[in-house]
Design a protein around this motif. Structure first.
Motif, PDB file in Angstrom:
ATOM      1  N   THR A  77     -19.520 -24.783 -39.522  1.00 31.88           N
ATOM      2  CA  THR A  77     -19.747 -25.672 -40.658  1.00 31.88           C
ATOM      3  C   THR A  77     -19.428 -27.095 -40.209  1.00 31.88           C
ATOM      4  OG1 THR A  77     -19.105 -23.925 -42.208  1.00 31.88           O
ATOM      5  CG2 THR A  77     -19.152 -26.179 -43.049  1.00 31.88           C
ATOM      6  N   ILE A  78     -20.345 -28.016 -40.427  1.00 29.29           N
ATOM      7  CA  ILE A  78     -20.230 -29.380 -39.906  1.00 29.29           C
ATOM      8  C   ILE A  78     -20.177 -30.365 -41.069  1.00 29.29           C
ATOM      9  CG2 ILE A  78     -21.338 -31.114 -38.440  1.00 29.29           C
ATOM     10  CD1 ILE A  78     -22.776 -28.670 -37.089  1.00 29.29           C
ATOM     11  N   SER A  79     -19.226 -31.286 -41.023  1.00 26.54           N
ATOM     12  CA  SER A  79     -19.055 -32.237 -42.133  1.00 26.54           C
ATOM     13  C   SER A  79     -20.176 -33.270 -42.182  1.00 26.54           C
ATOM     14  CB  SER A  79     -17.703 -32.948 -42.014  1.00 26.54           C
ATOM     15  OG  SER A  79     -17.647 -33.721 -40.820  1.00 26.54           O
ATOM     16  N   SER A  93     -14.631 -18.376 -31.008  1.00 26.56           N
ATOM     17  CA  SER A  93     -13.415 -18.056 -31.764  1.00 26.56           C
ATOM     18  C   SER A  93     -13.255 -19.034 -32.899  1.00 26.56           C
ATOM     19  CB  SER A  93     -12.178 -18.120 -30.848  1.00 26.56           C
ATOM     20  OG  SER A  93     -12.304 -17.216 -29.769  1.00 26.56           O
ATOM     21  N   ALA A  94     -12.598 -18.581 -33.941  1.00 28.25           N
ATOM     22  CA  ALA A  94     -12.368 -19.451 -35.090  1.00 28.25           C
ATOM     23  C   ALA A  94     -11.518 -20.645 -34.675  1.00 28.25           C
ATOM     24  CB  ALA A  94     -11.694 -18.672 -36.208  1.00 28.25           C
ATOM     25  N   GLY A  95     -11.794 -21.782 -35.270  1.00 26.51           N
ATOM     26  CA  GLY A  95     -11.029 -22.991 -34.957  1.00 26.51           C
ATOM     27  C   GLY A  95     -11.667 -24.206 -35.597  1.00 26.51           C
ATOM     28  N   GLU A  96     -10.971 -25.349 -35.478  1.00 26.29           N
ATOM     29  CA  GLU A  96     -11.476 -26.605 -36.026  1.00 26.29           C
ATOM     30  C   GLU A  96     -11.494 -27.654 -34.929  1.00 26.29           C
ATOM     31  OE1 GLU A  96      -9.253 -27.763 -39.431  1.00 26.29           O
ATOM     32  OE2 GLU A  96      -9.820 -25.995 -40.629  1.00 26.29           O
ATOM     33  N   TYR A  97     -12.560 -28.491 -34.934  1.00 25.45           N
ATOM     34  CA  TYR A  97     -12.726 -29.501 -33.900  1.00 25.45           C
ATOM     35  C   TYR A  97     -13.258 -30.782 -34.534  1.00 25.45           C
ATOM     36  CZ  TYR A  97     -12.581 -25.286 -30.992  1.00 25.45           C
ATOM     37  OH  TYR A  97     -12.210 -24.084 -30.417  1.00 25.45           O
ATOM     38  N   ARG A  98     -12.936 -31.915 -33.865  1.00 24.92           N
ATOM     39  CA  ARG A  98     -13.505 -33.212 -34.257  1.00 24.92           C
ATOM     40  C   ARG A  98     -14.433 -33.636 -33.128  1.00 24.92           C
ATOM     41  NH1 ARG A  98     -10.546 -37.666 -37.357  1.00 24.92           N
ATOM     42  NH2 ARG A  98     -12.391 -37.335 -38.640  1.00 24.92           N
ATOM     43  N   ILE A  99     -15.678 -33.905 -33.503  1.00 22.15           N
ATOM     44  CA  ILE A  99     -16.688 -34.225 -32.509  1.00 22.15           C
ATOM     45  C   ILE A  99     -17.330 -35.572 -32.834  1.00 22.15           C
ATOM     46  CG2 ILE A  99     -18.874 -33.501 -31.482  1.00 22.15           C
ATOM     47  CD1 ILE A  99     -18.071 -30.628 -32.019  1.00 22.15           C
ATOM     48  N   ALA A 259     -17.278 -36.238 -36.561  1.00 16.71           N
ATOM     49  CA  ALA A 259     -17.517 -35.234 -37.601  1.00 16.71           C
ATOM     50  C   ALA A 259     -16.598 -34.040 -37.355  1.00 16.71           C
ATOM     51  CB  ALA A 259     -18.968 -34.784 -37.569  1.00 16.71           C
ATOM     52  N   ASP A 260     -16.272 -33.349 -38.419  1.00 12.79           N
ATOM     53  CA  ASP A 260     -15.448 -32.148 -38.310  1.00 12.79           C
ATOM     54  C   ASP A 260     -16.342 -30.924 -38.182  1.00 12.79           C
ATOM     55  OD1 ASP A 260     -12.993 -33.498 -38.604  1.00 12.79           O
ATOM     56  OD2 ASP A 260     -13.276 -33.580 -40.777  1.00 12.79           O
ATOM     57  N   MET A 261     -15.993 -30.041 -37.246  1.00 14.38           N
ATOM     58  CA  MET A 261     -16.702 -28.774 -37.084  1.00 14.38           C
ATOM     59  C   MET A 261     -15.705 -27.639 -37.250  1.00 14.38           C
ATOM     60  SD  MET A 261     -18.934 -27.242 -33.865  1.00 14.38           S
ATOM     61  CE  MET A 261     -17.508 -27.071 -32.780  1.00 14.38           C
TER      62      MET A 261
END
Length: 460
Positions: A77-79, A93-99, A259-261
């Motif tokens: 899911t991308i902001s 794997s589940a996780g959160e990233y800033r791209i 953006a947050d992913m």
């Protein structure tokens, strides 16, 4: 049958009607038996066709249930979805990233200076290099115009995808060179050799500081992103395995605005496949029930009532659904553990909240129960194939019924032949009787006339 002539003139008997009536009386019971038998066979044939269709639908749902990566899927899911898309495989794997999309990959594009239309520019050889690939273009006296040079570049052997065009402007003609591939290592370099030296106006050689002949319309750039502050480059706008199992497709640059992913488990595909399995299984159970039914009030029965194959199929399906997984290390060993239960009629029902819970907490265990060694799929596939597959039980029954129906056609032909023979025999018998009666009637008339004559003589 052969047509009947018109005997009976001698006796006055309606021989045609008499023979037809006798033949019909003989034929109708046999014809009725054949019609009833064909109706029964056709009904059973249709019944096995319906059963085959239900088995094929169940087989297809089992195939979908065994799809690769169905369980344990990850959804991205991308902001700011206008910046990039993300595709996650089962390795993610589940996780959160800033791209942050720092810049997009671009292809090199050069615009030459202006040349007068149809001017002879020069002769010699142009050596063009891009992405480590070089090719040469020979320019002779017959091909010195900008349009001719364009055509020779586009047709050159070894051209790695550079496209040449000519644009007419107010100031003259311009040569445009566009590289078909993106990336910083795809920059175009042009050198010249031989000839009259006129081709020097088309040279572009940054390594030797010769860049004034062209305007750079688009630089040869790599795509660049920062993922959680770490710089990552790519010659194209597709960046594979930016993190394990995740590929990005860049759409637009927006430096300084990351953006947050979010990567999270996605059980949508698994739930849909399980629901489809339940739907097709229940449809098969319903088909079996309808075909094997008996209504005591109307005393009507389904076409497969008492059929051994239908009984065996139903019993086998119920047994396999209730058999626990042989892997005792798995906490989810029966279908009820994931929310699937069976009612008295054998239909399956799903408790969606329970399925959501186990798919979220332990998708691997759900996969093992349904598609692992000794799981539901392992047990049901041989059953479905054995009954509904090519050369399975249903196909064998279908072929047997079709053979029986073809046999009835032969029986009808034999009946027609027998009735024709019977008709001919009756016709011969009644024709002989008609002839005899005619003769007797003629004799009777003669005797009656003679007696009358004698009586008339005696009365004188």
């Amino acid at each position: 049958m052969a047509s009947i002539s018109s005997p009976g003139l001698g006796s006055g008997l309606d021989v045609n009607a008499l023979v037809q009536g006798l033949v019909q009386a003989e034929q109708q019971p046999a014809q009725l038996r054949l019609d009833q038998r064909e109706t029964q066979l056709q009904t059973r044939l249709s019944a096995f066709g319906a059963l085959k269709g239900a088995l094929v639908a169940l087989r297809d749902s089992l195939t979908a249930l065994s799809g690769s990566g169905l369980f344990g899927q990850i959804k991205a899911t991308i902001s700011q979805p206008e910046l990039f898309t993300a595709t996650a495989s089962s390795d993610a794997s589940a996780g959160e990233y800033r791209i942050e999309v720092v810049q997009m990959a671009s292809a090199h594009k050069l615009l030459s200076g202006a040349f007068a239309a149809n001017t002879a520019i020069g002769t010699g050889t142009l050596a063009i290099t891009a992405g480590g690939t070089s090719f040469e273009v020979a320019i002779d006296e017959n091909g010195q115009t900008l349009s001719a040079i364009r055509d020779r570049i586009n047709a050159a052997t070894g051209n790695p995808g550079i496209v040449a065009r000519v644009v007419d402007g107010d100031d003259g003609q311009h040569l445009i060179l566009t590289q078909g591939k993106t990336g910083s290592d795809q920059a175009i370099t042009i050198t010249t050799s031989g000839g009259n030296g006129g081709l020097a106006s088309l040279v572009h050689d940054p390594l030797n500081a010769v860049t004034g002949n062209y305007t750079e319309q688009s630089p040869a750039h790599n795509a660049q992103i920062r993922i959680d502050g770490v710089l990552r480059s790519s010659p194209t706008n597709r960046i594979e395995d930016v993190v394990d199992g995740v590929d990005l497709e860049l759409l637009a640059a927006n430096p300084g605005n990351p953006a947050d992913m979010q990567l999270a488990p996605d059980s949508t595909g698994a739930k849909d496949a399980i629901k489809k399995f339940i739907e097709t299984y229940n449809a098969l159970i319903s088909t079996l029930g309808n075909l094997s039914r008996y209504d005591p009030e109307s005393k009507s029965a389904g076409p497969l009532l008492g059929d051994s194959a239908a009984r065996a199929l139903g019993a086998t399906l119920r047994r396999e659904l209730s058999t626990p997984l042989s892997d005792t290390t798995n906490d989810l060993r029966v279908l009820s553990a994931i929310g699937i239960t069976s009612d008295k009629a054998g239909n399956l029902t799903l408790k969606a909240s329970r399925l959501d819970e186990v798919l979220k907490n332990d998708p691997t265990a759900v996969s093992a129960l349904l598609t692992g060694d000794g799981g539901l799929l392992d047990r049901l596939e041989p059953v479905v194939t054995g009954y509904g597959g090519t050369s399975g039980v249903v196909d064998a029954r279908t072929r047997s019924l079709q053979d029986a129906i073809r046999g009835l056609t032969q029986d009808r032909e034999r009946l027609d032949q027998r009735m024709e023979n019977l008709q001919n025999r009756y016709l011969a018998q009644f024709t002989a009787l008609d002839k005899l009666v005619g003769q007797l009637q003629s004799t009777s008339s003669f005797l009656t006339q003679q007696i009358a004559n004698m009586n008339a003589l005696n009365s004188r």
